[in-house]
Design an enzyme around this catalytic site. Sequence first.
Site, PDB file in Angstrom:
ATOM      1  N   ASP A  93       0.869  -1.168   0.000  1.00 28.39           N
ATOM      2  CA  ASP A  93       0.000   0.000   0.000  1.00 28.39           C
ATOM      3  C   ASP A  93       0.917   1.233   0.000  1.00 28.39           C
ATOM      4  O   ASP A  93       2.116   1.133   0.244  1.00 28.39           O
ATOM      5  CB  ASP A  93      -0.911  -0.068   1.235  1.00 28.39           C
ATOM      6  CG  ASP A  93      -2.079   0.897   1.124  1.00 28.39           C
ATOM      7  OD1 ASP A  93      -2.193   1.588   0.091  1.00 28.39           O
ATOM      8  OD2 ASP A  93      -2.873   0.965   2.080  1.00 28.39           O
ATOM      9  N   ASP A 128      -3.763   7.269  -4.090  1.00 25.07           N
ATOM     10  CA  ASP A 128      -5.084   7.735  -4.519  1.00 25.07           C
ATOM     11  C   ASP A 128      -5.738   8.516  -3.385  1.00 25.07           C
ATOM     12  O   ASP A 128      -5.184   8.596  -2.282  1.00 25.07           O
ATOM     13  CB  ASP A 128      -5.950   6.542  -4.934  1.00 25.07           C
ATOM     14  CG  ASP A 128      -6.167   5.568  -3.779  1.00 25.07           C
ATOM     15  OD1 ASP A 128      -5.178   5.252  -3.090  1.00 25.07           O
ATOM     16  OD2 ASP A 128      -7.312   5.137  -3.559  1.00 25.07           O
ATOM     17  N   ALA A 196     -11.944   2.873   0.008  1.00 23.33           N
ATOM     18  CA  ALA A 196     -12.707   3.669   0.985  1.00 23.33           C
ATOM     19  C   ALA A 196     -14.040   3.043   1.361  1.00 23.33           C
ATOM     20  O   ALA A 196     -15.027   3.740   1.574  1.00 23.33           O
ATOM     21  CB  ALA A 196     -12.905   5.100   0.480  1.00 23.33           C
ATOM     22  N   CYS A 279     -15.264 -24.061  16.920  1.00 25.06           N
ATOM     23  CA  CYS A 279     -14.238 -24.142  15.886  1.00 25.06           C
ATOM     24  C   CYS A 279     -13.332 -25.326  16.215  1.00 25.06           C
ATOM     25  O   CYS A 279     -13.158 -25.668  17.387  1.00 25.06           O
ATOM     26  CB  CYS A 279     -13.435 -22.839  15.889  1.00 25.06           C
ATOM     27  SG  CYS A 279     -11.983 -22.854  14.818  1.00 25.06           S
ATOM     28  N   CYS A 281     -10.044 -25.538  14.916  1.00 26.79           N
ATOM     29  CA  CYS A 281      -8.644 -25.268  14.587  1.00 26.79           C
ATOM     30  C   CYS A 281      -7.765 -25.672  15.772  1.00 26.79           C
ATOM     31  O   CYS A 281      -8.262 -25.975  16.857  1.00 26.79           O
ATOM     32  CB  CYS A 281      -8.442 -23.801  14.192  1.00 26.79           C
ATOM     33  SG  CYS A 281      -8.273 -22.654  15.572  1.00 26.79           S
ATOM     34  N   CYS A 284      -8.316 -23.834  19.049  1.00 25.00           N
ATOM     35  CA  CYS A 284      -9.583 -24.070  19.736  1.00 25.00           C
ATOM     36  C   CYS A 284      -9.725 -25.506  20.242  1.00 25.00           C
ATOM     37  O   CYS A 284     -10.592 -25.773  21.087  1.00 25.00           O
ATOM     38  CB  CYS A 284     -10.747 -23.722  18.816  1.00 25.00           C
ATOM     39  SG  CYS A 284     -10.717 -21.998  18.313  1.00 25.00           S
TER      40      CYS A 284
HETATM   41 ZN    ZN Z   1     -10.367 -21.872  16.109  1.00 23.19          ZN
END
Ligand code: ZN
Length: 492
Positions: A93, A128, A196, A279, A281, A284
Amino acid sequence: MRESFEIRDIDAGGRIGELTVPRAGTTVETPALLPVINPNLDTISPRRLADEFGAEILITNSYIIHGDDDLRERAREQGLHDLLDFPGAIMTDSGSFQLSEYGSIDVTTEEILAFQREIGSDIATPVDIPTPPDVSYDRAASDLETTQDRLEIAEGADTGEMLVSAPVQGSTHPDLRERAGHHAEETDLDVFPVGAVVPLMNDYRYDDMIDVVAAAKRGLGADAPVHLFGAGHPMMFALAVAAGCDLFDSAAYALYARDDRYLTVRGTRHLADLDYFPCSCAVCTDRSPSELRALPDDERESELAAHNLHVTFAEIRRIKQAIRAGNLLELVEQRARSHPAMLDGYRTLLDHAAQLERSDPVSKGSFFYTSHESARRPEVLRHHRRLDRLSVPDSLLLTVDRSAPDAGYDDAWRVQPPFGPFPRALSKTYPLTAETPERTDRAALEAAADGVARLVETNPDAGVTLAHRDWPADVLARIPDGVALVDLADEA
Ligand SMILES: [Zn+2]
């Protein structure tokens, strides 16, 4: 076709694509998530992003690097990829965000583009003007002129193999967004951020966000890779992809983790309020919420950021699979149920059904009618348009019941909510193989009645009888006068 972007699969406005990034010697599969890396603090290291999360691309801010003496020199000496230790593609950016926050920055587009090239960025961004929502038309138009001047400077700059993005601005004025998209498309720049929109998302204005994206897309054309700049919450990815966005950047995973906030595809939860993790993952499954709460601050933040990233990348994969399977809009409908503002976003997306219909595949797996919004999907619109091209016999029975007696008619066609009438020959074709609920809702009946009306209006000389079952009077009011009505419920 743009050389750097190839579309492989499409569903509604969503697509799986390949963005070729020549300077990185790689291709990135889209929809893609670009985790935002703050070069001063990495919550999750870029190496881990690649190895553990499969990130193919990330985004960092060249303006922050440029403004820090130590970082600037190290980036010049080592290059960005070594500095961050990231093997994939790196987008940078330019400081536009800082410009919008602080009102001025101390580099020009020429300088920051040259710097991005010097440090080895793969996709650079000019400076911009990110015009906020709701400003006057005159201000948005005047800002847009400046942005367009910057894009022309970027076009003329010596950027080598580096891709360069062409941000699309125009505030909440759709015609300016469309004009900006068209101007950007006419440049030889490569990636098209819709800019934006963060203030819209922060205020849950998903309806306005969709209008802005749809307008930008009308100007950009179908084959432009579109980046929804600053959109990092997984809750809205499916909606944004269905509108035609290909790239997302997420600072949310780290920012939310810092505030003990836990991302889910149905919204944000505060760690303090969780008794169970929804979750699977590694974060978790290794710990309970109370065990996570007990960790020291920096460790807890890092673990939460890892969960937030897992859930974010998983949603991107789920969306890709939905595009492949042709059920992206079913996924959007599920997500729309997580928050009323998301429902507004989905309803607004359906306002643009005609725009989506242009890219939506003619045939997919199976249409699932899962909410009354389904009655406004592009497939229904397309079927209604198709009715104009069908030849109709002199006397035709349209019936909701396939076993209704049809003696005395030249032909009998099924009427299936929400699509309306269709001849037998089409009954095995998409979307008429749809799975619809037995308990039909008003929106589906109205859409079916509109289909009947369209058929009758296109064929004013045909004698048409409609055999319905208990359709309410105000649905029947949509049927033209010349149609004979039979209520099968009366005859049973
Ligand atoms: Zn998780």
